[in-house]
Structures are given as structure tokens and as C-alpha cells.
Design an enzyme around this catalytic site. Structure first.
Site, PDB file in Angstrom:
ATOM      1  N   GLY A 138       1.588  12.237   8.686  1.00 36.99           N
ATOM      2  CA  GLY A 138       1.492  11.954  10.122  1.00 36.99           C
ATOM      3  C   GLY A 138       0.582  10.781  10.415  1.00 36.99           C
ATOM      4  N   ASP A 139      -0.536  10.698   9.693  1.00 32.83           N
ATOM      5  CA  ASP A 139      -1.456   9.569   9.862  1.00 32.83           C
ATOM      6  C   ASP A 139      -0.781   8.264   9.456  1.00 32.83           C
ATOM      7  OD1 ASP A 139      -3.290  11.640  10.348  1.00 32.83           O
ATOM      8  OD2 ASP A 139      -3.799  11.756   8.226  1.00 32.83           O
TER       9      ASP A 139
END
Length: 306
Positions: free
Chosen positions: A249-250
Site C-alpha cells: 500500500g505504501d
């Protein structure tokens, strides 16, 4: 300059144990340590995508020094604020069933917060600020809101990736960019979101309700849905073997920022974001620039605008 802020960093200690037995002495077959935290992860991926960033946040003790040293080795600029106490250690046990123990964060004092706000007071309209990750227990969940209100006066673009009470608080600020997953979107609106169509529908509701500029909804294997005032698009995920979910996600956030800062068309920005997230998921570590470019070719972007 792109600044990433990690209020609650950690040293991630990953231990592999075969046939783990509770109450017995167990020996690790493999172990590894990483400087962790969502903002730090964004900086790591930006570096791989050849974008400079400066990591901000709070570190302390011998574990904080490990994080500083790790970023120095990767040639990632940082301006951390030192706090009393040790940066937390998060233990990830990989055995028959994966388990995690998240450590206790050091106390963040009012003096520490004042130092952070002084740092952020120097940001300019050409800067980007990434607010990513959880908020320590000793800090108000409204801290991100306070920061956004402060830097908005100088037209700083703020990208947010958080969850829980901090996410609910941030929505009140009409964020420039926010990346909830479909579960977090559902929780915000008290609805159920399982399909791409539902994500697009309720994403538009969220965009209108909170006046969001860019909304990116991650949906794991179902890809991602991007929504702005004028666009609603779905991106598929490329095929590959998922070996790592940490930091995916990052990586999506970093990919979006990298594409956005290059001035790419929104379709390409979205494809870059999904390719970066997928590239990390397919790797024992974080994605590389070459892998992102390769995966972009296998991502299909579809307009969902009605």
C-alpha cells in the site's frame, strides 16, 4: 521536495520458526530486521523510483539509531526529531500461522510536537507532504488534521494514508489525496464494499461528502479504483506471485506521487501506482523502477464514468 512523515516508526524484526511450540524454547531458522513505518516505506520506494524525499518523524534510543543508519545506507535524507525512550520494535513471527506483536511507542512530548510543527512551518507551495501510518497513543488523533490545516495556508499538497480515528479526523480537512482500502472506505461510510462497482459508487459519495481532490481505493487482488471530480477509473493488477504484502500500500502511494510529480496523464499515474504496489507484493522487499515499468504494460485501465 517530497517530505514523508512517520509519527510512529518501528524496527520490524521478522523471525522464521519451523514448528513453533508455545511454552517451549524455539530456534529461529531465519531472521531479518528493517526500518519500518509507512512514511519511511514511501521514502524507500520513492528512492527506487529515482525521486528524492526527506523522511521526518520521531525516533529514539538504540532502535531509533538503527532506523537512522538504515536510511543513511539507502541514501535517504532524513530530519528526525529525537525523543526520550526507544523506538518500538514490532515482532513478526512467521511459522505455521503468521503472528505479530507490535511494541510500545515512546512518549511524544509537547516539546517534540512543537519541534515538528516548526519543521513543517518551512514547507513551501512547491513541496509535497506525505502523512502516513498510525498515530502514537500519546498524540491526539487530530494531529494530522492540525498539520494539514497548518500547511494548507501555504498550498502544500498533502498525501494521506492512515486508518482508524486518525482517518476519520483527516476527512474533515478535504484532503488533496487519500488512499483508504475498500474496508476502510466501508467503515467511513458505514456500508459494505466488496466489488469494484461498489467502491466506485461509494467512493464518489465520499468524494462529494468530504470534498476530496484525489481518492485512490486499494482493493488487493481486485486492483484499485481512482476517483476525482472528473474521472472514475479502475486499474487491474498484473499477474504475478504474491510473496510479500508488507509495504504494498505504501508503494502505491509512492508510485502515485512519482507519476503525479512527473506530470503524467492520470491514467499513467494510476498505472504507476498499481505497478509499484504489485511490484512490492511480488518481491522480497520493495519494487524496483525496472519492475514497475515492466508491470505497467500489463495493467488495464477502464473508465467507470457514467
Amino acid at each position: 521536495m517530497i517530505y514523508t512523515l512517520t509519527l510512529n516508526p518501528a524496527v520490524d524484526y521478522i523471525v522464521n520458526v519451523s514448528n513453533f511450540e508455545i511454552g517451549q524454547v524455539n530456534r529461529a531458522s531465519k531472521e531479518s530486521k528493517f526500518a519500518g513505518g509507512k512514511g519511511i516505506n514511501v521514502s524507500k520506494v520513492l528512492t527506487r523510483l529515482e525521486k528524492e524525499s526527506t523522511a521526518l518523524g520521531f525516533i529514539g534510543g538504540f532502535t531509533g539509531q538503527y532506523i537512522q543508519t538504515s536510511l543513511d545506507k539507502e541514501k535517504i535524507s532524513s530530519e528526525f526529531i529525537q525523543v526520550n525512550g526507544d523506538t518500538r520494535i514490532n515482532v513478526k513471527l512467521k511459522t505455521e500461522e503468521e503472528s505479530e506483536i507490535n511494541g510500545i511507542s515512546p512518549t511524544i512530548s509537547e516539546e517534540n510536537l512543537s519541534s515538528l510543527k516548526e519543521q513543517l512551518g518551512h514547507l513551501k507551495s512547491t513541496d509535497v507532504l506525505v502523512l502516513a501510518g498510525s498515530v502514537p497513543d500519546t498524540v491526539s488523533s487530530s494531529i494530522y488534521t492540525e498539520i494539514i490545516d497548518m500547511v494548507k495556508e501555504r498550498n502544500v499538497k498533502v498525501f494521506v494514508d492512515t486508518s482508524g480515528p486518525a482517518l476519520k479526523e483527516v476527512m474533515k480537512t478535504s484532503p488533496f489525496f487519500i488512499k483508504p482500502n475498500h474496508h476502510e472506505l466501508a467503515e467511513l461510510l458505514d456500508v459494505t464494499v466488496n466489488t469494484v462497482e461498489e467502491a466506485a459508487h461509494f467512493g464518489k459519495k465520499a468524494l462529494e461528502k468530504w470534498d476530496i481532490t484525489h481518492l485512490l481505493i486499494s482493493m488487493a487482488g481486485k486492483g484499485a479504483v481512482y476517483i476525482s471530480k472528473d474521472e472514475v477509473m479502475h486499474a487491474t493488477v498484473p499477474s504475478g506471485n504474491v510473496v510479500n504484502s508488507v509495504g504494498a500500500g505504501d508503494s502505491m502511494v509512492a508510485g502515485f506521487i512519482a507519476g503525479f510529480e512527473e506530470g503524467l496523464p492520470l491514467e499513467e499515474v494510476l498505472a504507476t501506482a498499481v505497478a509499484a504496489g504489485s511490484g512490492t507484493a511480488f518481491s522480497n522487499g520493495f519494487c524496483t523502477k525496472d519492475l514497475v515499468h515492466s508491470l505497467k504494460k500489463n495493467i488495464k485501465i477502464t473508465s467507470l464514468q457514467q
